[in-house]
Design an enzyme around this catalytic site. Structure first.
Site, PDB file in Angstrom:
ATOM      1  N   TYR A 137       1.073  -0.887   0.136  1.00  0.00           N
ATOM      2  CA  TYR A 137       0.372   0.328  -0.435  1.00  0.00           C
ATOM      3  C   TYR A 137       0.721   0.937   0.001  1.00  0.00           C
ATOM      4  O   TYR A 137       0.305   2.225  -0.713  1.00  0.00           O
ATOM      5  CB  TYR A 137      -0.929  -0.266   1.561  1.00  0.00           C
ATOM      6  CG  TYR A 137      -2.125  -0.437   0.945  1.00  0.00           C
ATOM      7  CD1 TYR A 137      -2.820  -2.103   0.161  1.00  0.00           C
ATOM      8  CD2 TYR A 137      -3.460  -0.259   1.648  1.00  0.00           C
ATOM      9  CE1 TYR A 137      -3.220  -2.695   0.386  1.00  0.00           C
ATOM     10  CE2 TYR A 137      -4.612  -0.689   0.940  1.00  0.00           C
ATOM     11  CZ  TYR A 137      -4.924  -1.702   0.839  1.00  0.00           C
ATOM     12  OH  TYR A 137      -5.744  -2.410   0.782  1.00  0.00           O
ATOM     13  N   LYS A 188       2.905 -14.981   1.430  1.00  0.00           N
ATOM     14  CA  LYS A 188       3.217 -16.587   0.644  1.00  0.00           C
ATOM     15  C   LYS A 188       4.867 -16.602  -0.032  1.00  0.00           C
ATOM     16  O   LYS A 188       5.539 -16.141  -0.359  1.00  0.00           O
ATOM     17  CB  LYS A 188       2.561 -15.670  -1.082  1.00  0.00           C
ATOM     18  CG  LYS A 188       2.576 -15.824  -2.161  1.00  0.00           C
ATOM     19  CD  LYS A 188       1.597 -16.647  -2.092  1.00  0.00           C
ATOM     20  CE  LYS A 188       1.292 -17.334  -3.575  1.00  0.00           C
ATOM     21  NZ  LYS A 188       0.552 -18.639  -3.310  1.00  0.00           N
ATOM     22  N   ASP A 220      -2.995 -17.843  -0.485  1.00  0.00           N
ATOM     23  CA  ASP A 220      -4.291 -19.092  -1.057  1.00  0.00           C
ATOM     24  C   ASP A 220      -4.924 -20.093   0.324  1.00  0.00           C
ATOM     25  O   ASP A 220      -6.433 -19.774  -0.329  1.00  0.00           O
ATOM     26  CB  ASP A 220      -3.598 -19.004  -2.127  1.00  0.00           C
ATOM     27  CG  ASP A 220      -2.295 -19.988  -2.286  1.00  0.00           C
ATOM     28  OD1 ASP A 220      -2.004 -19.627  -0.629  1.00  0.00           O
ATOM     29  OD2 ASP A 220      -2.339 -20.867  -3.108  1.00  0.00           O
ATOM     30  N   ASP A 244      -6.330  -6.718   4.247  1.00  0.00           N
ATOM     31  CA  ASP A 244      -7.819  -6.206   3.386  1.00  0.00           C
ATOM     32  C   ASP A 244      -8.446  -7.015   2.750  1.00  0.00           C
ATOM     33  O   ASP A 244      -9.901  -7.018   2.924  1.00  0.00           O
ATOM     34  CB  ASP A 244      -7.495  -5.305   2.272  1.00  0.00           C
ATOM     35  CG  ASP A 244      -8.001  -3.979   1.688  1.00  0.00           C
ATOM     36  OD1 ASP A 244      -8.911  -3.950   1.808  1.00  0.00           O
ATOM     37  OD2 ASP A 244      -7.657  -4.828   0.714  1.00  0.00           O
ATOM     38  N   ASP A 248     -12.063  -9.003   4.455  1.00  0.00           N
ATOM     39  CA  ASP A 248     -13.987  -8.721   4.127  1.00  0.00           C
ATOM     40  C   ASP A 248     -14.295 -10.433   3.549  1.00  0.00           C
ATOM     41  O   ASP A 248     -15.293 -10.292   3.989  1.00  0.00           O
ATOM     42  CB  ASP A 248     -13.249  -8.295   2.334  1.00  0.00           C
ATOM     43  CG  ASP A 248     -14.164  -6.548   2.010  1.00  0.00           C
ATOM     44  OD1 ASP A 248     -12.986  -5.692   2.836  1.00  0.00           O
ATOM     45  OD2 ASP A 248     -14.404  -6.233   1.077  1.00  0.00           O
TER      46      ASP A 248
HETATM   47  C1  IPM Z   1     -10.785  -1.105   3.516  1.00  0.00           C
HETATM   48  C2  IPM Z   1     -10.563  -0.535   2.875  1.00  0.00           C
HETATM   49  C3  IPM Z   1      -9.793   0.300   2.660  1.00  0.00           C
HETATM   50  C4  IPM Z   1      -8.245   0.013   2.086  1.00  0.00           C
HETATM   51  C5  IPM Z   1      -9.860   1.274   1.329  1.00  0.00           C
HETATM   52  C6  IPM Z   1     -10.918   2.251   1.245  1.00  0.00           C
HETATM   53  C7  IPM Z   1      -8.666   2.156   0.816  1.00  0.00           C
HETATM   54  O1  IPM Z   1     -10.902  -0.905   1.799  1.00  0.00           O
HETATM   55  O2  IPM Z   1     -10.008  -0.489   4.817  1.00  0.00           O
HETATM   56  O3  IPM Z   1     -10.606  -2.224   4.261  1.00  0.00           O
HETATM   57  O4  IPM Z   1      -7.984  -1.186   1.501  1.00  0.00           O
HETATM   58  O5  IPM Z   1      -7.471  -0.363   3.442  1.00  0.00           O
HETATM   59 MG    MG Z   2     -10.889  -3.384   2.501  1.00  0.00          MG
END
Ligand code: IPM
Ligand code: MG
Length: 353
Positions: A137, A188, A220, A244, A248
């Site tokens: 990042y 990884k 993975d 990240d 999710d």
């Molecule tokens: C998160 C989001 C952020 C990230 C974005 C909005 C920059 O997806 O906080 O997980 O990638 O960290």
């Molecule tokens: Mg995110």
């Protein structure tokens, strides 16, 4: 002395969900002062940039930050360097909020809301510890360049220094000590040298925590294991980008990404608190967003930065109570429950306090 909280609603559903979380915070009757600021697209519209100096100054001065979400289609045409997301990344980097804690807890009442079978996810309680201020990042060099043959080439750099790996490692092990004492480090290492170092440093850190068990998993496989048998995990520690993605994925195990809070902490415990979901521009302004992730972020803030663990527990209990009452926003609605709006959910949580 009273504590100061900076409230940054941001974009999309951000202002709606933050309004409900602030209602809950104010109803607790604690001695907390609120300040407001602009970030993301809202800040671009007002000032031309996603992270105004005034916001940064307030962020440095306050005890904790409550953030909604940033971004939306309106600002997508802008150069990546000044998009709303840069406001969020600028806060994380500028305040050195390197430790991102993302708990994924399945509430018993929502076992049916998960896309996975109830027996696979029931009683799920895992913690993802994501490194937040390093890795790909932020790595340099980065950009898009034109090669001699006229072809464009995009490039980013995955880079971690030993000290960055070590400090997030300590956070993960200390978190595990308060839980089931197991850390799974996700990398990884079979392909990327940078994460081979990550693995070695995690091994070194583990020596300081003999009562915590360390295992390693390739990313993975970790993604697959999260949907196959998520209850095998206690604490997962991983890089910025892997965290990240995996968070999710973990969110969906709990039925809705609208349920998951997060804390981003510096080395002194100062933190920024936000739901892990985005600004959801498609449902913004409709009053259907789930404010629970933001309300639970307030609870994490009370616990980690404001030394108000009793108030935090009241918030957590109130959320359980409204779920017990059968109240559901659209994302967690199922037959036999009562569908409520964003503000009705906030009001119900306040009433349940
Ligand atoms: C998160 C989001 C952020 C990230 C974005 C909005 C920059 O997806 O906080 O997980 O990638 O960290
Ligand atoms: Mg995110």
């Amino acid at each position: 002395m009273s504590k100061n909280v900076l409230v940054l609603p941001g974009d999309g559903i951000g202002p709606e969900i933050v309004a409900e979380a602030v209602k809950v915070l104010e109803a607790l009757g604690t001695d907390i002062q609120l300040e407001h600021g602009l970030v993301g697209g809202a800040a671009i519209d007002a000032t031309g940039g996603p992270l105004p100096e005034e916001t940064m100054a307030k962020a440095r001065d306050c005890d904790a930050i409550l953030l909604g979400a940033v971004g939306g289609p309106k600002w997508e045409p802008l150069d990546i360097a000044i998009r709303p997301e840069k406001g969020l990344l600028g806060l994380r980097a500028g305040l050195e909020l390197f430790a991102n804690l993302r708990p994924a807890i399945l509430y018993r009442q929502l076992a049916d809301a998960s896309t996975l079978k109830a027996e696979v996810v029931s009683d799920l309680d895992l913690m993802i510890v994501r490194e937040l201020t390093g890795g790909i990042y932020f790595g340099q060099p980065r950009g898009v360049r034109t090669l001699d043959n006229g072809e464009r080439q995009g490039y980013n750099t995955l880079v971690y220094s030993e000290s960055e790996i070590r400090r997030i490692g300590h956070v993960a092990f200390q978190t595990a000590q308060k839980r089931d004492k197991r850390v799974c480090s996700v990398d990884k290492a079979n392909v990327l040298e940078c994460t081979e170092l990550w693995r070695q440093v995690m091994e070194e850190v583990a020596k300081e925590y003999p009562n915590v068990q360390l295992s390693h998993m390739y990313v993975d496989n970790a993604a697959m294991q999260l949907v196959r048998a998520p209850k095998q995990f206690d604490v997962m520690v991983t890089t910025n980008m892997f965290g990240d993605i995996l968070s999710d994925c973990a969110a969906m195990l709990t039925g809705s990404i609208g349920m998951l809070p997060s804390a981003s902490l510096d080395k002194n415990g100062k933190g920024m608190y936000e739901p892990i979901h985005g600004s959801a521009p498609d449902i913004a302004g409709k009053g259907v967003a789930n404010p629970i992730a933001t309300v639970l972020s307030v609870s994490m803030m009370l616990r980690y930065s404001l030394n108000e663990s009793e108030a935090a527990q009241r918030v957590d209990d109130a959320v359980v109570r409204v779920l017990d009452q059968g109240l559901r926003t659209a994302d967690i609605y199922s037959a036999g429950t009562e569908k409520v709006s964003t503000s009705q959910m906030g009001d119900a949580i306040v009433a349940a306090l």
